[in-house]
Design a protein around this motif. Structure first.
Motif, PDB file in Angstrom:
ATOM      1  N   VAL A 196       5.940 -15.984   2.526  1.00  0.00           N
ATOM      2  CA  VAL A 196       5.248 -16.505   1.331  1.00  0.00           C
ATOM      3  C   VAL A 196       4.172 -15.490   0.991  1.00  0.00           C
ATOM      4  O   VAL A 196       3.498 -14.983   1.884  1.00  0.00           O
ATOM      5  CB  VAL A 196       4.592 -17.878   1.628  1.00  0.00           C
ATOM      6  N   GLU A 197       4.010 -15.177  -0.286  1.00  0.00           N
ATOM      7  CA  GLU A 197       2.895 -14.290  -0.645  1.00  0.00           C
ATOM      8  C   GLU A 197       1.856 -15.102  -1.409  1.00  0.00           C
ATOM      9  O   GLU A 197       2.198 -15.939  -2.228  1.00  0.00           O
ATOM     10  CB  GLU A 197       3.360 -13.078  -1.459  1.00  0.00           C
ATOM     11  N   SER A 198       0.594 -14.841  -1.107  1.00  0.00           N
ATOM     12  CA  SER A 198      -0.450 -15.528  -1.867  1.00  0.00           C
ATOM     13  C   SER A 198      -1.146 -14.522  -2.773  1.00  0.00           C
ATOM     14  O   SER A 198      -1.885 -14.892  -3.670  1.00  0.00           O
ATOM     15  CB  SER A 198      -1.453 -16.193  -0.929  1.00  0.00           C
ATOM     16  N   GLY A 199      -0.897 -13.222  -2.524  1.00  0.00           N
ATOM     17  CA  GLY A 199      -1.498 -12.194  -3.379  1.00  0.00           C
ATOM     18  C   GLY A 199      -0.851 -10.853  -3.089  1.00  0.00           C
ATOM     19  O   GLY A 199      -0.069 -10.712  -2.140  1.00  0.00           O
ATOM     20  N   ARG A 200      -1.148  -9.872  -3.918  1.00  0.00           N
ATOM     21  CA  ARG A 200      -0.602  -8.508  -3.726  1.00  0.00           C
ATOM     22  C   ARG A 200      -1.703  -7.475  -3.883  1.00  0.00           C
ATOM     23  O   ARG A 200      -2.627  -7.665  -4.674  1.00  0.00           O
ATOM     24  CB  ARG A 200       0.460  -8.204  -4.792  1.00  0.00           C
ATOM     25  N   GLY A 201      -1.537  -6.385  -3.171  1.00  0.00           N
ATOM     26  CA  GLY A 201      -2.428  -5.240  -3.352  1.00  0.00           C
ATOM     27  C   GLY A 201      -3.442  -5.114  -2.239  1.00  0.00           C
ATOM     28  O   GLY A 201      -3.866  -6.108  -1.648  1.00  0.00           O
ATOM     29  N   CYS A 202      -3.767  -3.877  -1.916  1.00  0.00           N
ATOM     30  CA  CYS A 202      -4.817  -3.608  -0.947  1.00  0.00           C
ATOM     31  C   CYS A 202      -5.464  -2.290  -1.364  1.00  0.00           C
ATOM     32  O   CYS A 202      -4.775  -1.281  -1.518  1.00  0.00           O
ATOM     33  CB  CYS A 202      -4.249  -3.491   0.464  1.00  0.00           C
ATOM     34  N   PRO A 203      -6.771  -2.288  -1.582  1.00  0.00           N
ATOM     35  CA  PRO A 203      -7.416  -1.099  -2.118  1.00  0.00           C
ATOM     36  C   PRO A 203      -7.797  -0.077  -1.057  1.00  0.00           C
ATOM     37  O   PRO A 203      -8.314   0.983  -1.384  1.00  0.00           O
ATOM     38  CB  PRO A 203      -8.688  -1.684  -2.755  1.00  0.00           C
ATOM     39  N   TYR A 204      -7.551  -0.349   0.226  1.00  0.00           N
ATOM     40  CA  TYR A 204      -8.124   0.483   1.276  1.00  0.00           C
ATOM     41  C   TYR A 204      -7.525   1.886   1.362  1.00  0.00           C
ATOM     42  O   TYR A 204      -8.175   2.813   1.823  1.00  0.00           O
ATOM     43  CB  TYR A 204      -8.012  -0.216   2.634  1.00  0.00           C
ATOM     44  N   GLY A 205      -6.280   2.036   0.977  1.00  0.00           N
ATOM     45  CA  GLY A 205      -5.692   3.371   0.901  1.00  0.00           C
ATOM     46  C   GLY A 205      -5.592   4.121   2.220  1.00  0.00           C
ATOM     47  O   GLY A 205      -5.882   5.328   2.267  1.00  0.00           O
ATOM     48  N   CYS A 206      -5.149   3.460   3.281  1.00  0.00           N
ATOM     49  CA  CYS A 206      -4.933   4.175   4.543  1.00  0.00           C
ATOM     50  C   CYS A 206      -3.865   5.247   4.289  1.00  0.00           C
ATOM     51  O   CYS A 206      -2.889   5.011   3.562  1.00  0.00           O
ATOM     52  CB  CYS A 206      -4.494   3.213   5.633  1.00  0.00           C
ATOM     53  N   GLU A 207      -4.049   6.387   4.922  1.00  0.00           N
ATOM     54  CA  GLU A 207      -3.259   7.566   4.549  1.00  0.00           C
ATOM     55  C   GLU A 207      -1.750   7.404   4.751  1.00  0.00           C
ATOM     56  O   GLU A 207      -0.947   7.982   4.009  1.00  0.00           O
ATOM     57  CB  GLU A 207      -3.744   8.762   5.387  1.00  0.00           C
ATOM     58  N   PHE A 208      -1.354   6.608   5.739  1.00  0.00           N
ATOM     59  CA  PHE A 208       0.067   6.485   6.081  1.00  0.00           C
ATOM     60  C   PHE A 208       0.753   5.337   5.345  1.00  0.00           C
ATOM     61  O   PHE A 208       1.941   5.093   5.527  1.00  0.00           O
ATOM     62  CB  PHE A 208       0.217   6.252   7.599  1.00  0.00           C
ATOM     63  N   CYS A 209       0.015   4.615   4.526  1.00  0.00           N
ATOM     64  CA  CYS A 209       0.509   3.341   4.013  1.00  0.00           C
ATOM     65  C   CYS A 209       1.017   3.461   2.577  1.00  0.00           C
ATOM     66  O   CYS A 209       0.417   4.135   1.742  1.00  0.00           O
ATOM     67  CB  CYS A 209      -0.608   2.314   4.098  1.00  0.00           C
ATOM     68  N   THR A 210       2.115   2.773   2.301  1.00  0.00           N
ATOM     69  CA  THR A 210       2.725   2.802   0.975  1.00  0.00           C
ATOM     70  C   THR A 210       2.051   1.825   0.012  1.00  0.00           C
ATOM     71  O   THR A 210       2.192   1.941  -1.201  1.00  0.00           O
ATOM     72  CB  THR A 210       4.216   2.363   1.083  1.00  0.00           C
ATOM     73  N   VAL A 211       1.359   0.846   0.591  1.00  0.00           N
ATOM     74  CA  VAL A 211       0.967  -0.315  -0.203  1.00  0.00           C
ATOM     75  C   VAL A 211       0.014   0.011  -1.355  1.00  0.00           C
ATOM     76  O   VAL A 211       0.220  -0.437  -2.486  1.00  0.00           O
ATOM     77  CB  VAL A 211       0.362  -1.387   0.728  1.00  0.00           C
ATOM     78  N   THR A 212      -1.032   0.810  -1.066  1.00  0.00           N
ATOM     79  CA  THR A 212      -2.018   1.045  -2.123  1.00  0.00           C
ATOM     80  C   THR A 212      -1.353   1.757  -3.307  1.00  0.00           C
ATOM     81  O   THR A 212      -1.587   1.420  -4.472  1.00  0.00           O
ATOM     82  CB  THR A 212      -3.220   1.841  -1.583  1.00  0.00           C
ATOM     83  N   GLY A 213      -0.465   2.723  -3.012  1.00  0.00           N
ATOM     84  CA  GLY A 213       0.232   3.425  -4.088  1.00  0.00           C
ATOM     85  C   GLY A 213       1.202   2.524  -4.820  1.00  0.00           C
ATOM     86  O   GLY A 213       1.340   2.593  -6.031  1.00  0.00           O
ATOM     87  N   PHE A 214       1.858   1.634  -4.077  1.00  0.00           N
ATOM     88  CA  PHE A 214       2.940   0.841  -4.662  1.00  0.00           C
ATOM     89  C   PHE A 214       2.411  -0.337  -5.483  1.00  0.00           C
ATOM     90  O   PHE A 214       2.796  -0.538  -6.630  1.00  0.00           O
ATOM     91  CB  PHE A 214       3.833   0.322  -3.533  1.00  0.00           C
TER      92      PHE A 214
END
Ligand code: B12
Ligand code: SF4
Length: 530
Positions: A196-214
């Motif tokens: 289940v998702e309650s939200g999307r996005g993470c602003p932290y921008g860890c170097e190895f992570c796809t999430v902030t870019g995606f």
């Protein structure tokens, strides 16, 4: 039109949980089409199998989603479907970063008729419409009328019809045990973990992570009401079929806005919508005692924490300096006091790692409350700042590592150790954390807690062991059970203070925190306290 949504297996482990994107796109498909779902992790299929399936089922469009690690299999399956004359659209994090590869524009084979970039919530209905008219475009991007990137708001959020979706392929209760447990009553006939998702996005921008870019650094949330409604639907389904459902909140950082998380948890409690759940939260957000109280009261049982390293230099090097190794122990203690346990994730092969990193990390872990440590290797995923940095420095040894996925093998050389040394550290981490002795120790460390917690950590450790040590099939499981028989018998003996006339109880019926069972607690009987 009949549409097949397919997610390939990763070929290494069985996923314990289905993929949300499939249910989401199914819910967003215009109602005049029929959608079929196949998750390769639950329903293995090869190229010939999928080609036969699309022909026999008269499928008009196949949607394939995959992470980088499954992309080679995804392409092979896409090729088979296209050879059978059915168009393929691909989406998900990998093809979003590498659309030309999927479309054969990089000189390689074309695997997809169309690619959906980024979040496809709004482009999917258009893709389906174009497919119906035989007019698929190469690329579908989520943009507004001015061509600017547009992220879905998540308000409104589609209602996923959990009450009617066929979830047979995602039951974690093994078939032989199913009939027995169902007969026994008490609600353990099925056990499913639902995303289940309650939200999307993470602003932290860890170097190895796809999430902030995606997902972008703009954080978006569903309304509390829509999340609560979904939990109630899942809870009702579990009850109606005499089973259990636990939820994985797949938000990348479930407490990224602490105020909002608290308000959601309060609403879950007020609506009596608690199910047992797992969520991912970064350690820096777990300082707030009130948040932790609410997590426990709202059904939170396991928190996944990306600790990555106990070395601040490493953390700074991957832009994760907000993780403070000095506070890890306190964070875990605070959770354990509330009977919430942690899945602690570590990455080896970082630039400041040297041989012995596993033992140094384990020395720390041994001082923490028992949890589930997991170990991986730093992996340059396409589209991440890490990939660019290593590529620019000429450090990638396998620049297209996804074309030949090899589990737990690095695609670049770390600075202070070799690739085989890094792998040896990961092996050491898993070996020493999941040996029968280590499992026995973890269980024993919870001796002061009710039996349920010890069964929980035992079952969870046996399952998590399988992330590194393949344990597919009954023989592998028998071996694991035999190796851990002492710990298992010890708990069974303790459980013989059990009333055999008492049915297995559902988490719903458990009143006090002390008695609240946790995730894979299939073996739980009512304990007669003496
Ligand atoms: C839940 C999760 C898992 C679950 C497994 C997946 C599952 N059963 O759900 C678990 C915990 C097991 C897991 C493990 C791993 N994960 Co993971 N995981 C996630 C997470 C947090 C949520 C996925 C999700 O449901 N998102 C919400 C949905 C709505 O988004 P979505 O899947 O991207 O789908 C949208 C679009 O991509 C698109 N779309 C997707 N597929 C398709 C298909 C079609 C046809 C179309 C049109 C559109 C489309 O439409 C959707 C709606 O907008 C993501 C991060 C994230 N926030 O997405 C990481 C993420 C997917 N994982 C990631 C990684 C790296 C891993 C691991 C390899 C980590 C590791 N080192 O071991 C493992 C490997 C897992 C495996 N089995 O092989 C990376 C993948 C990056 C990449 N390039 O592949 C991500 C993005 C996180 C990150 N830090 O970068 N993961
Ligand atoms: S905190 Fe987690 S989700 Fe956010 S950027 Fe870092 S690794 Fe990715």
């Amino acid at each position: 039109m009949r549409i097949l949504l397919y997610n390939p297996d990763n070929g290494v482990t069985r996923n314990f949980m289905p993929h949300l994107w499939m249910f989401l796109l199914e819910a967003l498909t215009p109602s005049d089409h029929e959608v079929l779902l196949i998750d390769g992790n639950a329903q293995p299929m090869d190229e010939a199998g999928i080609a036969r399936y699309v022909r026999e089922q008269n499928i008009g469009l196949v949607g394939i989603g995959a992470m980088t690690r499954m992309i080679a299999k995804a392409y092979r399956m896409a090729d088979a479907v296209r050879a059978a004359g059915v168009p393929v659209v691909m989406g998900g994090p990998h093809v979003t970063e590498m659309p030309d590869e999927a479309l054969g524009r990089d000189g390689g084979t074309r695997h997809a008729d169309a690619v959906a970039l980024g979040e496809a919530d709004e482009t999917w209905p258009k893709i389906v419409e174009d497919a119906v008219h035989g007019k698929l475009k190469d690329v579908y991007a989520p943009v507004d009328e001015f061509g600017q990137e547009k992220k879905p708001t998540l308000q409104p959020y589609p209602s996923i019809p959990w009450n009617t979706i066929n979830l047979d392929q995602f039951n974690l209760v093994p078939k032989p045990a199913y009939r027995w447990l169902k007969k026994l009553g008490g609600g353990w006939g099925t056990f499913r973990v639902i995303p289940v998702e309650s939200g999307r996005g993470c602003p932290y921008g860890c170097e190895f992570c796809t999430v902030t870019g995606f997902f972008g650094d703009s954080i978006r949330f569903r309304t509390n009401e829509s999340v609560v409604k979904e939990l109630l639907l899942l809870k009702a389904r579990a009850r109606s079929e005499g089973g259990q459902i636990a939820v994985f909140f797949i938000d990348d950082n479930f407490a990224i806005n602490v105020k909002r998380t608290k308000s959601l948890l309060r609403d879950i409690i007020a609506a009596n919508a608690q199910v047992f759940w797992v969520a991912q939260i970064s350690a820096n957000l777990l300082r707030d005692e009130e948040l932790l109280d609410l997590i426990a009261a709202a059904g939170g049982r396991w928190i996944f924490i990306g600790m990555e390293s106990i070395d601040p230099t490493n953390l700074a090097g991957v832009n994760k300096g907000f993780n403070k190794p000095g506070e890890y122990a306190a964070v875990l203690e605070r959770l354990a006091q509330r009977n919430v346990f942690a899945i602690t994730s570590f990455i080896f092969g970082m630039d400041n790692d040297t041989p012995g990193v596993a033992e140094r990390t384990l020395q720390q872990i041994r001082t923490w409350p028992a949890g589930l440590p997991i170990f991986g290797l730093l992996t340059p995923l396409p589209g991440t700042p890490l990939y660019t940095r290593l590529k620019d420095a000429g450090r990638l040894t396998r620049p297209k590592h996804w074309q030949e996925f090899i589990p737990f093998t690095m695609a670049h050389t770390p600075l202070k150790m070799t690739i085989p040394e890094a792998h040896a550290e990961v092996l050491d981490g898993w070996n020493r954390s999941y040996s029968p002795e280590a499992i026995a120790q973890a269980v024993q460390s919870l001796d002061h807690k009710p039996l349920g917690y010890r069964i929980n950590i035992l079952v969870a450790r046996l399952f998590f062991r399988g992330i590194y040590f393949p344990q597919m099939g009954p023989w592998a499981w028998l071996k694991v059970i035999s190796q851990n028989r002492r710990t298992i018998f010890k708990l069974v003996r303790e459980g013989l203070g059990v009333r055999h006339d008492a049915p297995l109880r559902s988490p719903d019926s458990l009143k006090s925190q002390g008695e609240t069972s946790q995730l894979p607690q299939l073996l739980r009987h009512e304990v007669r306290h003496r």
